[in-house]
Design a protein around this motif. Structure first.
Motif, mmCIF file in Angstrom:
data_model
loop_
_atom_site.group_PDB
_atom_site.id
_atom_site.type_symbol
_atom_site.label_atom_id
_atom_site.label_comp_id
_atom_site.label_asym_id
_atom_site.label_seq_id
_atom_site.Cartn_x
_atom_site.Cartn_y
_atom_site.Cartn_z
ATOM 1 N N GLY A 61 0.823 -1.211 0.000
ATOM 2 C CA GLY A 61 0.000 0.000 0.000
ATOM 3 C C GLY A 61 0.852 1.254 0.000
ATOM 4 O O GLY A 61 0.573 2.212 -0.745
ATOM 5 N N ASP A 95 -5.791 3.143 6.759
ATOM 6 C CA ASP A 95 -5.429 1.879 7.425
ATOM 7 C C ASP A 95 -6.239 1.748 8.695
ATOM 8 O O ASP A 95 -6.869 2.711 9.134
ATOM 9 C CB ASP A 95 -3.917 1.809 7.700
ATOM 10 N N PHE A 138 -5.829 -8.634 15.165
ATOM 11 C CA PHE A 138 -5.368 -7.379 14.561
ATOM 12 C C PHE A 138 -4.367 -6.737 15.531
ATOM 13 O O PHE A 138 -4.512 -5.577 15.917
ATOM 14 C CB PHE A 138 -6.560 -6.460 14.240
ATOM 15 N N ALA A 161 -5.895 -3.502 1.520
ATOM 16 C CA ALA A 161 -5.853 -4.039 2.897
ATOM 17 C C ALA A 161 -6.070 -5.544 2.856
ATOM 18 O O ALA A 161 -6.921 -6.044 2.114
ATOM 19 C CB ALA A 161 -6.922 -3.369 3.749
ATOM 20 N N GLY A 200 5.687 -6.668 5.637
ATOM 21 C CA GLY A 200 5.429 -7.179 6.992
ATOM 22 C C GLY A 200 4.671 -8.495 6.930
ATOM 23 O O GLY A 200 5.042 -9.482 7.585
ATOM 24 N N LEU A 201 3.627 -8.512 6.108
ATOM 25 C CA LEU A 201 2.812 -9.723 5.960
ATOM 26 C C LEU A 201 3.634 -10.863 5.336
ATOM 27 O O LEU A 201 3.615 -12.003 5.793
ATOM 28 C CB LEU A 201 1.598 -9.365 5.084
HETATM 29 N N1 LIG Z 1 3.440 -9.601 0.561
HETATM 30 C C1 LIG Z 1 3.083 -10.596 -0.188
HETATM 31 O O1 LIG Z 1 3.832 -11.550 -0.406
HETATM 32 C C2 LIG Z 1 1.718 -10.591 -0.823
HETATM 33 C C3 LIG Z 1 1.477 -11.534 -1.842
HETATM 34 C C4 LIG Z 1 0.234 -11.564 -2.430
HETATM 35 C C5 LIG Z 1 -0.746 -10.672 -2.043
HETATM 36 N N2 LIG Z 1 -0.487 -9.767 -1.060
HETATM 37 C C6 LIG Z 1 -1.579 -8.851 -0.683
HETATM 38 O O2 LIG Z 1 -1.122 -7.530 -0.704
HETATM 39 C C7 LIG Z 1 -1.917 -6.724 0.149
HETATM 40 C C8 LIG Z 1 -1.015 -5.859 1.005
HETATM 41 O O3 LIG Z 1 -0.254 -6.701 1.871
HETATM 42 P P1 LIG Z 1 1.266 -6.433 2.255
HETATM 43 O O4 LIG Z 1 2.017 -7.639 1.880
HETATM 44 O O5 LIG Z 1 1.689 -5.120 1.737
HETATM 45 O O6 LIG Z 1 1.221 -6.454 3.847
HETATM 46 P P2 LIG Z 1 1.057 -5.297 4.926
HETATM 47 O O7 LIG Z 1 0.905 -5.991 6.220
HETATM 48 O O8 LIG Z 1 2.116 -4.289 4.776
HETATM 49 O O9 LIG Z 1 -0.317 -4.608 4.494
HETATM 50 C C9 LIG Z 1 -1.573 -5.063 4.844
HETATM 51 C C10 LIG Z 1 -2.304 -3.898 5.461
HETATM 52 O O10 LIG Z 1 -3.683 -4.233 5.643
HETATM 53 C C11 LIG Z 1 -4.082 -3.559 6.792
HETATM 54 N N3 LIG Z 1 -5.312 -4.068 7.364
HETATM 55 C C12 LIG Z 1 -5.528 -5.258 7.983
HETATM 56 N N4 LIG Z 1 -6.783 -5.318 8.451
HETATM 57 C C13 LIG Z 1 -7.380 -4.146 8.121
HETATM 58 C C14 LIG Z 1 -8.667 -3.604 8.323
HETATM 59 N N5 LIG Z 1 -9.603 -4.278 9.002
HETATM 60 N N6 LIG Z 1 -8.936 -2.369 7.826
HETATM 61 C C15 LIG Z 1 -7.980 -1.673 7.170
HETATM 62 N N7 LIG Z 1 -6.741 -2.130 6.954
HETATM 63 C C16 LIG Z 1 -6.447 -3.352 7.426
HETATM 64 C C17 LIG Z 1 -2.924 -3.705 7.766
HETATM 65 O O11 LIG Z 1 -2.991 -2.779 8.810
HETATM 66 C C18 LIG Z 1 -1.742 -3.520 6.841
HETATM 67 O O12 LIG Z 1 -1.296 -2.184 6.818
HETATM 68 C C19 LIG Z 1 -2.795 -7.693 0.948
HETATM 69 O O13 LIG Z 1 -4.102 -7.712 0.383
HETATM 70 C C20 LIG Z 1 -2.111 -9.034 0.723
HETATM 71 O O14 LIG Z 1 -2.998 -10.106 0.825
HETATM 72 C C21 LIG Z 1 0.721 -9.719 -0.443
#
Ligand SMILES: NC(=O)c1ccc[n+]([C@@H]2O[C@H](COP(=O)([O-])OP(=O)(O)OC[C@H]3O[C@@H](n4cnc5c(N)ncnc54)[C@H](O)[C@@H]3O)[C@@H](O)[C@H]2O)c1
Length: 278
Positions: free
Chosen positions: A21, A39, A48, A107, A209-210
Motif C-alpha cells: 500500500g 489503514d 489485529f 488491505a 510485513g505480511l
Molecule cells: N506480501 C506478499 O507476499 C503478498 C502476496 C500476495 C498478495 N499480497 C496482498 O497484498 C496486500 C497488502 O499486503 P502487504 O504484503 O503489503 O502487507 P502489509 O501488512 O504491509 O499490508 C496489509 C495492510 O492491511 C491492513 N489491514 C488489515 N486489516 C485491516 C482492516 N480491518 N482495515 C484496514 N486495513 C487493514 C494492515 O494494517 C496492513 O497495513 C494484501 O491484500 C495481501 O494479501 C501480499
C-alpha cells in the motif's frame, strides 16, 4: 510514465512501512496523483495485533515522507470491515480533493496461518471480513461516487497467487482471494457502462510485513532458514527472483492510467511467471 495529474486515489491498508500500500501510494503520487492513505490505525484484538497492522503513527510517517518529497497526501483511519468507515473515507476524500478517480483495495490479512482443522470461525471471519467484505465495501462505495461524478474511474483489487492456487494452512486467505476475482469480474460487468474499470493484481511473494510473517511460518514448518526458503522460491520463478513492491506499484499505476482504459474484469499475475511452475 503514466500521467495521473489531477487524479485522486484512495489506497486501503497503506499505513505500513515496506508494504504494498505504501509503495502503491508513492508510485501514484510520482505519477501526479493526490492520494488518501487509509489503514486500520489501532490494534483490535489478537487477530489485529500491533505487529500485524499499520498504526496511525506509522501511516502519518509515510504521509510526511510523501509531503516532504513534494507530493499531496492525507492519512485517514478506516477499518475496511466497516461499511460506514469506508463511506466516511470516500466522503472526506471528496470534501478534501473534490473527486475520486482511483480506489485500490489493498488491505489484507494473510498472517493467520493454521492447518484447516485448527482454523476457528473467528480466524475465518477475521480474514474474510477484511479480504472479501472489505473489498466489497470499497468497490461498492467507490463505484457509487465515480458514477455520481460521471467521468469513469479505476478500481484495483490486490489479490494474490492465492487467487489461482491453493496453499496449505491458508484456507481462509486462499478462499478470500479466489472470491475477490469473482467480485472483480462482477463489478467490471456492472460498472463498465459507466466507464469504470475493475481489475485484480495478484503478486507472488513480496517481503512486506505480511510476507515476512508468512516466510517465518513456512521456514519453521519446513525446518529450513528464511534465506533457504527464499532461495528455493526464487528457483521456481522464471525471472529468477521474488517480487518487489515496485513490481506491483508499477502495475497499479498502469491500470490507474488512461493507457489501461480498455482493460477490465481481468486478474493479472505479477509474479515473474511463477504460476507456470505451481
Ligand atoms: N506480501 C506478499 O507476499 C503478498 C502476496 C500476495 C498478495 N499480497 C496482498 O497484498 C496486500 C497488502 O499486503 P502487504 O504484503 O503489503 O502487507 P502489509 O501488512 O504491509 O499490508 C496489509 C495492510 O492491511 C491492513 N489491514 C488489515 N486489516 C485491516 C482492516 N480491518 N482495515 C484496514 N486495513 C487493514 C494492515 O494494517 C496492513 O497495513 C494484501 O491484500 C495481501 O494479501 C501480499
Amino acid at each position: 510514465m503514466y500521467d495521473l495529474k489531477g487524479k485522486v486515489a484512495i489506497i486501503t491498508g497503506a499505513g505500513r512501512h515496506h508494504g504494498l500500500g505504501e509503495g502503491i501510494a508513492k508510485r501514484l503520487v510520482a505519477e501526479g496523483a493526490r492520494v488518501v492513505l487509509t489503514d486500520i490505525g489501532t490494534p483490535k484484538g489478537e487477530r489485529f495485533a500491533k505487529e500485524h497492522i499499520g498504526t496511525s503513527a506509522e501511516m502519518n510517517e509515510i504521509v510526511a515522507e510523501i509531503r516532504a518529497a513534494g507530493g499531496v497526501a492525507v492519512a485517514l483511519t478506516c477499518d475496511v470491515r466497516s461499511e460506514s468507515d469506508v463511506q466516511v473515507v470516500i466522503d472526506r476524500t471528496v470534501k478534501e480533493f473534490g473527486r475520486l478517480d482511483v480506489f485500490v483495495n489493498n488491505a489484507g490479512v494473510g498472517y493467520i496461518m493454521k492447518p484447516m482443522l485448527e482454523l476457528s470461525q473467528e480466524d475465518w471471519d477475521a480474514v474474510l471480513e477484511v479480504n472479501l467484505r472489505g473489498v466489497f465495501f470499497g468497490t461498492k462505495h467507490a463505484a457509487r461516487q465515480m458514477i455520481h461524478q460521471g467521468s469513469g474511474g479505476r478500481i484495483i483489487n490486490i489479490t494474490s497467487q492465492a487467487a489461482r492456487h491453493a496453499f496449505p494452512d491458508l484456507a481462509a486467505y486462499v478462499s478470500s482471494k479466489h472470491a475477490v476475482v469473482g467480485l472483480t469480474r462482477t463489478a467490471a460487468l456492472e460498472f463498465g457502462r459507466h466507464g469504470i474499470t475493475v481489475n485484480a493484481v495478484g503478486p507472488n511473494h513480496v517481503t512486506t510485513g505480511l510476507g515476512a510473517r508468512q516466510n517465518e511460518y513456512r521456514a519453521k514448518t519446513q525446518g529450513i532458514s528464511v534465506e533457504q526458503l527464499l532461495a528455493n522460491r526464487a528457483a521456481t520463478i522464471p525471472l529468477g527472483r521474488v517480487g518487489k513492491v515496485s513490481d506491483i506499484s508499477a502495475m497499479c499505476a498502469f491500470l490507474a492510467s488512461d493507457q489501461a482504459q480498455y482493460i477490465t474484469g481481468q486478474a493479472f499475475d505479477v509474479s515473474g511467471g511463477q504460476e507456470m511452475h505451481n
